[in-house]
Design an enzyme around this catalytic site. Structure first.
Site, PDB file in Angstrom:
ATOM      1  N   HIS A   1      -6.653 -33.975 -62.798  1.00 54.54           N
ATOM      2  CA  HIS A   1      -6.603 -34.255 -64.251  1.00 54.54           C
ATOM      3  C   HIS A   1      -8.548 -34.166 -64.818  1.00 54.54           C
ATOM      4  CE1 HIS A   1      -2.345 -32.205 -64.962  1.00 54.54           C
ATOM      5  NE2 HIS A   1      -2.432 -33.648 -64.095  1.00 54.54           N
TER       6      HIS A   1
ATOM      7  N   LYS B   1      -6.140 -26.918 -60.136  1.00 53.37           N
ATOM      8  CA  LYS B   1      -5.628 -27.087 -61.988  1.00 53.37           C
ATOM      9  C   LYS B   1      -7.551 -26.615 -62.573  1.00 53.37           C
ATOM     10  CE  LYS B   1      -2.705 -31.148 -61.832  1.00 53.37           C
ATOM     11  NZ  LYS B   1      -1.256 -29.588 -61.927  1.00 53.37           N
TER      12      LYS B   1
ATOM     13  N   THR C   1       9.309 -37.888 -67.596  1.00 48.04           N
ATOM     14  CA  THR C   1       7.590 -38.215 -67.875  1.00 48.04           C
ATOM     15  C   THR C   1       7.174 -38.492 -68.647  1.00 48.04           C
ATOM     16  OG1 THR C   1       8.375 -35.998 -67.517  1.00 48.04           O
ATOM     17  CG2 THR C   1       5.956 -36.563 -67.889  1.00 48.04           C
TER      18      THR C   1
HETATM   19  C1  LIG Z   1      -1.847 -37.286 -61.624  1.00 47.79           C
HETATM   20  C2  LIG Z   1      -1.617 -36.618 -60.758  1.00 47.79           C
HETATM   21  N1  LIG Z   1      -1.362 -36.639 -59.285  1.00 47.79           N
HETATM   22  C3  LIG Z   1      -1.339 -35.013 -58.035  1.00 47.79           C
HETATM   23  C4  LIG Z   1      -0.574 -34.459 -58.665  1.00 47.79           C
HETATM   24  C5  LIG Z   1      -0.645 -33.136 -57.648  1.00 47.79           C
HETATM   25  O1  LIG Z   1      -1.653 -31.844 -57.301  1.00 47.79           O
HETATM   26  P1  LIG Z   1      -0.969 -30.578 -57.380  1.00 47.79           P
HETATM   27  O2  LIG Z   1      -0.196 -29.875 -58.182  1.00 47.79           O
HETATM   28  O3  LIG Z   1      -1.605 -30.574 -56.299  1.00 47.79           O
HETATM   29  O4  LIG Z   1       0.086 -31.351 -55.995  1.00 47.79           O
HETATM   30  C6  LIG Z   1      -0.127 -34.422 -60.370  1.00 47.79           C
HETATM   31  C7  LIG Z   1       0.338 -32.805 -61.307  1.00 47.79           C
HETATM   32  O5  LIG Z   1      -0.024 -31.542 -60.616  1.00 47.79           O
HETATM   33  C8  LIG Z   1      -0.799 -34.608 -61.046  1.00 47.79           C
HETATM   34  O6  LIG Z   1      -0.832 -34.575 -62.520  1.00 47.79           O
END
Ligand SMILES: Cc1ncc(COP(=O)(O)O)c(C=O)c1O
Length: 418
Positions: free
Chosen positions: A220, A251, A366
């Site tokens: 993030h 993102k 969550t």
């Molecule tokens: C902290 C964190 N790590 C990893 C991921 C996974 O990323 P990706 O969407 O590229 O698989 C996310 C969320 O999607 C996340 O919030």
């Protein structure tokens, strides 16, 4: 013969979620490159409607950026839609190698390795390290993402959980681990659900002092913080160097895919032993080209990062002016604490139905039970009038909802005492 009713066992699980109010239903939010953050959806009565998205992680709107789309389209015409193979069997192209090179230099690391998402990158890297380093102990922040938790679990190694961002607790744990035992400290820079930011420099230095590897998830933060958008580890707040950086291309960069960056030896080991890297079709070359274009554009346009954080500040000023409580934090994620999960869902529904504002309620598991919240995420394309409309509507809905819940609870109280 004994008949096992698989369906009813599975259904019992989903029914339990429904009873607990935790069942997730997905709303198709039909994105539009020209109108984002406005999107179309079909409401409960079957009517097509437009709403403004306030919960997307497409922070810089790179998913709809013309350079990114152009790179994607050009590559699709030249190379086709998919890679047609795993990295080992014809699924490596120059575009994969180019993107890995871009990522490694973004993070000032010797090497990088692509995955189909940061989830796969966390899961594969952590579980593979657990297998390759005998006796490896994981020391993990209590608020780490599900992909980190699963990666640690899959390795089957010993683990310790430290309190969120609590370096004293981390130190106490490290002191207890025998000096000869390999250990790795695993944490995130920006925690996406609560918006907290880790004391990154301090955690890395503690890890180094206790001879531990440091693994940071910058999912993030990439694109949004630090020099060239390389994350908190590239910001003024951090001079120490982590051993392994995990990031996403989905993102801040608006495309898809994930990665790790680190030393050549480490990356080569994960490339050679990571099941979740080896035994899966490689990322489409189309996505590689788009992500490469996106990273390079963000590097060349640091003013986007400045504008993005200015907008976050503007949004918070408006929330403050309208007396809407939010959880203050040093990141771009603005949680509005609600508490009760059902109330949070009711507020989100009212915002969508009455005002065309899409905010996803965040609830257990969550966040901890009783800490449901709405998370506001502004993107570069939201403007001040969008923000004003959001805070005015939010204030109205919060006031109506609190009057409603107060009326209901006083009626219930009267009934109970009758
Ligand atoms: C902290 C964190 N790590 C990893 C991921 C996974 O990323 P990706 O969407 O590229 O698989 C996310 C969320 O999607 C996340 O919030």
């Amino acid at each position: 013969m004994i008949v096992i009713d698989y369906n009813s066992i599975l259904q019992a699980h989903t029914e339990r979620l429904k009873t607990e109010g935790l069942y997730r239903s997905f709303m198709p939010a039909d994105k539009n490159a020209a109108t984002a953050p406005r999107f179309s959806y079909t409401d409960a009565t079957g009517c097509r409607r437009t709403a403004i998205n306030w919960c997307s992680n497409d922070y810089l709107n790179m998913s709809v950026h013309e350079d990114v789309i152009a790179a994607l389209c050009k590559t699709a015409v030249e190379a086709g839609a998919g890679s047609g193979g795993t990295r080992n069997i014809s699924g490596t192209t120059t575009l994969h190698q180019q993107l890995e090179h871009t990522i490694a230099s973004l993070h000032s690391k010797a090497s990088a390795l692509l995955f189909n998402g940061a989830y796969a990158a966390n899961l594969t890297t952590l579980s593979t390290l657990g297998k390759l380093l005998p006796g490896l102990v994981f020391i993990s922040d209590e608020r780490n993402h599900a992909s980190i938790i699963e990666g640690i679990r899959a390795g089957g190694n010993q683990k310790f959980i430290f309190r969120h961002n609590d370096t004293d607790h981390l130190l106490a744990i490290l002191k207890r681990i025998p000096a000869a035992q390999p250990r790795i400290v695993v944490f995130e820079s920006v925690y996406s659900m609560c918006g907290t930011v880790a004391p990154v420099d301090e955690i890395i230095r503690i890890a180094q002092r206790y001879n531990a590897l440091s693994y940071i998830d910058e999912v993030h933060a990439v694109g949004l913080y630090g020099r060239n958008g390389a994350g908190i580890t590239a910001s003024e707040a951090c001079a120490a160097e982590p051993d392994i950086i995990n990031g996403t291309l989905a993102k801040g960069y608006g495309v898809m895919g994930g990665y790790i960056a680190g030393s050549s030896v480490l990356v080569d080991a994960i490339r050679s032993f990571g099941s979740g890297f080896i035994f899966t079709s490689s990322l489409s070359p189309v996505l590689c080209a788009a992500a490469d274009a996106s990273i390079k554009y963000v590097i060349q346009h640091p003013e986007m990062q400045t504008a993005f954080h200015r907008q976050v500040a503007q949004l918070r000023e408006l929330l403050h002016a309208y007396d809407i409580p939010y959880t203050d934090n040093p990141s771009h994620i603005t949680p509005i604490p609600i508490g009760d999960a059902a109330r949070c869902r009711a507020i989100a529904s009212a915002l969508l139905e009455a005002y065309g504002l899409y905010l996803q309620p965040v609830q257990y598991p969550t966040v901890p039970k009783g800490e449901a919240c709405l998370r506001i995420i502004t993107t570069l394309r939201h403007d001040v009038s969008d923000m004003l409309f959001l805070v005015e509507s939010l204030r109205t809905v919060l006031l109506e909802n609190s009057r409603f819940t107060t009326a209901i609870s006083s009626r219930l109280n009267t009934a109970a005492h009758a």
